[in-house]
Design a protein around this motif. Structure first.
Motif, PDB file in Angstrom:
ATOM      1  N   GLN A  79      38.828  20.036  66.054  1.00  0.00           N
ATOM      2  CA  GLN A  79      38.571  19.141  67.178  1.00  0.00           C
ATOM      3  C   GLN A  79      37.250  18.394  66.988  1.00  0.00           C
ATOM      4  OE1 GLN A  79      37.953  21.217  70.869  1.00  0.00           O
ATOM      5  NE2 GLN A  79      37.840  19.362  72.057  1.00  0.00           N
ATOM      6  N   ILE A  80      37.248  17.135  67.381  1.00  0.00           N
ATOM      7  CA  ILE A  80      36.042  16.314  67.349  1.00  0.00           C
ATOM      8  C   ILE A  80      35.727  15.899  68.781  1.00  0.00           C
ATOM      9  CG2 ILE A  80      35.015  14.150  66.522  1.00  0.00           C
ATOM     10  CD1 ILE A  80      35.520  16.079  64.253  1.00  0.00           C
ATOM     11  N   VAL A  81      34.462  16.045  69.155  1.00  0.00           N
ATOM     12  CA  VAL A  81      34.011  15.589  70.468  1.00  0.00           C
ATOM     13  C   VAL A  81      32.951  14.516  70.257  1.00  0.00           C
ATOM     14  CG1 VAL A  81      34.524  17.753  71.664  1.00  0.00           C
ATOM     15  CG2 VAL A  81      32.267  17.409  70.657  1.00  0.00           C
ATOM     16  N   TYR A  82      32.795  13.680  71.260  1.00  0.00           N
ATOM     17  CA  TYR A  82      31.783  12.627  71.215  1.00  0.00           C
ATOM     18  C   TYR A  82      30.834  12.831  72.368  1.00  0.00           C
ATOM     19  CZ  TYR A  82      34.697  10.557  67.702  1.00  0.00           C
ATOM     20  OH  TYR A  82      35.417  10.366  66.559  1.00  0.00           O
ATOM     21  N   LEU A  83      29.533  12.836  72.064  1.00  0.00           N
ATOM     22  CA  LEU A  83      28.489  13.050  73.055  1.00  0.00           C
ATOM     23  C   LEU A  83      27.394  12.014  72.869  1.00  0.00           C
ATOM     24  CD1 LEU A  83      28.130  16.918  72.579  1.00  0.00           C
ATOM     25  CD2 LEU A  83      29.353  15.764  74.413  1.00  0.00           C
ATOM     26  N   ILE A 133      27.058  19.353  69.537  1.00  0.00           N
ATOM     27  CA  ILE A 133      27.882  19.295  68.332  1.00  0.00           C
ATOM     28  C   ILE A 133      27.269  20.209  67.285  1.00  0.00           C
ATOM     29  CG2 ILE A 133      28.582  17.763  66.442  1.00  0.00           C
ATOM     30  CD1 ILE A 133      28.706  15.522  68.592  1.00  0.00           C
ATOM     31  N   ASN A 167      25.820   7.451  70.571  1.00  0.00           N
ATOM     32  CA  ASN A 167      27.103   8.143  70.666  1.00  0.00           C
ATOM     33  C   ASN A 167      27.345   8.834  69.324  1.00  0.00           C
ATOM     34  OD1 ASN A 167      29.563   8.990  71.635  1.00  0.00           O
ATOM     35  ND2 ASN A 167      30.589   7.044  71.288  1.00  0.00           N
ATOM     36  N   GLY A 188      29.511  12.065  67.098  1.00  0.00           N
ATOM     37  CA  GLY A 188      30.745  12.844  67.104  1.00  0.00           C
ATOM     38  C   GLY A 188      30.723  13.942  66.069  1.00  0.00           C
ATOM     39  N   PRO A 218      32.363  18.395  65.404  1.00  0.00           N
ATOM     40  CA  PRO A 218      32.981  19.574  66.011  1.00  0.00           C
ATOM     41  C   PRO A 218      32.087  20.146  67.111  1.00  0.00           C
ATOM     42  CG  PRO A 218      32.102  20.115  63.847  1.00  0.00           C
ATOM     43  CD  PRO A 218      31.936  18.637  64.026  1.00  0.00           C
ATOM     44  N   PRO A 219      32.680  20.593  68.211  1.00  0.00           N
ATOM     45  CA  PRO A 219      31.863  21.144  69.292  1.00  0.00           C
ATOM     46  C   PRO A 219      31.217  22.464  68.884  1.00  0.00           C
ATOM     47  CG  PRO A 219      34.180  21.511  69.753  1.00  0.00           C
ATOM     48  CD  PRO A 219      34.104  20.662  68.512  1.00  0.00           C
ATOM     49  N   TYR A 263      26.627  26.202  75.042  1.00  0.00           N
ATOM     50  CA  TYR A 263      26.804  25.547  73.739  1.00  0.00           C
ATOM     51  C   TYR A 263      25.708  24.494  73.538  1.00  0.00           C
ATOM     52  CZ  TYR A 263      28.631  21.361  75.991  1.00  0.00           C
ATOM     53  OH  TYR A 263      28.752  20.220  76.722  1.00  0.00           O
TER      54      TYR A 263
END
Length: 131
Positions: free
Chosen positions: A66-70, A56, A77, A79, A81-82, A53
């Motif tokens: 879903q929300i991810v933070y990278l 984001i 930082n 955020g 969707p993945p 992947y």
């Protein structure tokens, strides 16, 4: 990249037009063809074991959920969707007259299309990248 496309080997750097992070292509088991001592890739190397992947997904077609933070490459930082790649077939524009395990070889001109509008392309051929 240069005037002529180069053969892609395990470890080449890729990016997606809808992804926030660069990745490297993987090849769990060699096909038996090498350039500069590194295993070459073919048009069928498009599974999740080969193409991970891309952080984001910023495609407008990506469904909310879903929300991810990278952390991005600048240390910010971020955020969203993945990235969940859904590739629409094999790599496009392989070198038809150069076979790797009886299938056309990948070059730096090759790319993958994702059903969510992204396009995966090569930033390097991987031949001189450190592992």
């Amino acid at each position: 990249m240069g005037d002529q496309p180069a053969y892609v080997v395990r470890g080449a750097t890729m990016a997606c037009t809808c992804g926030t992070h660069k990745r490297r292509i993987n090849l769990p088991e060699s096909h038996g063809s090498y350039v500069n001592g590194k295993p070459m890739m073919n048009e069928d190397d498009n599974g999740s074991e080969n193409v991970p992947y891309f952080g984001i997904c910023i495609s407008p077609k990506m469904a909310a959920g879903q929300i991810v933070y990278l952390i991005d490459e600048e240390g910010n930082n971020i955020g969203g969707p993945p990235c969940m790649p859904d590739f629409m077939g094999k790599w496009l524009l392989p070198k038809e007259n150069a076979k790797v395990d009886n299938k056309p070889a990948l070059t730096t001109d090759s790319f993958l299309k994702c059903s969510i509008e992204g396009e995966v392309f090569f930033l390097s051929d991987g031949q001189h990248d450190s592992d």
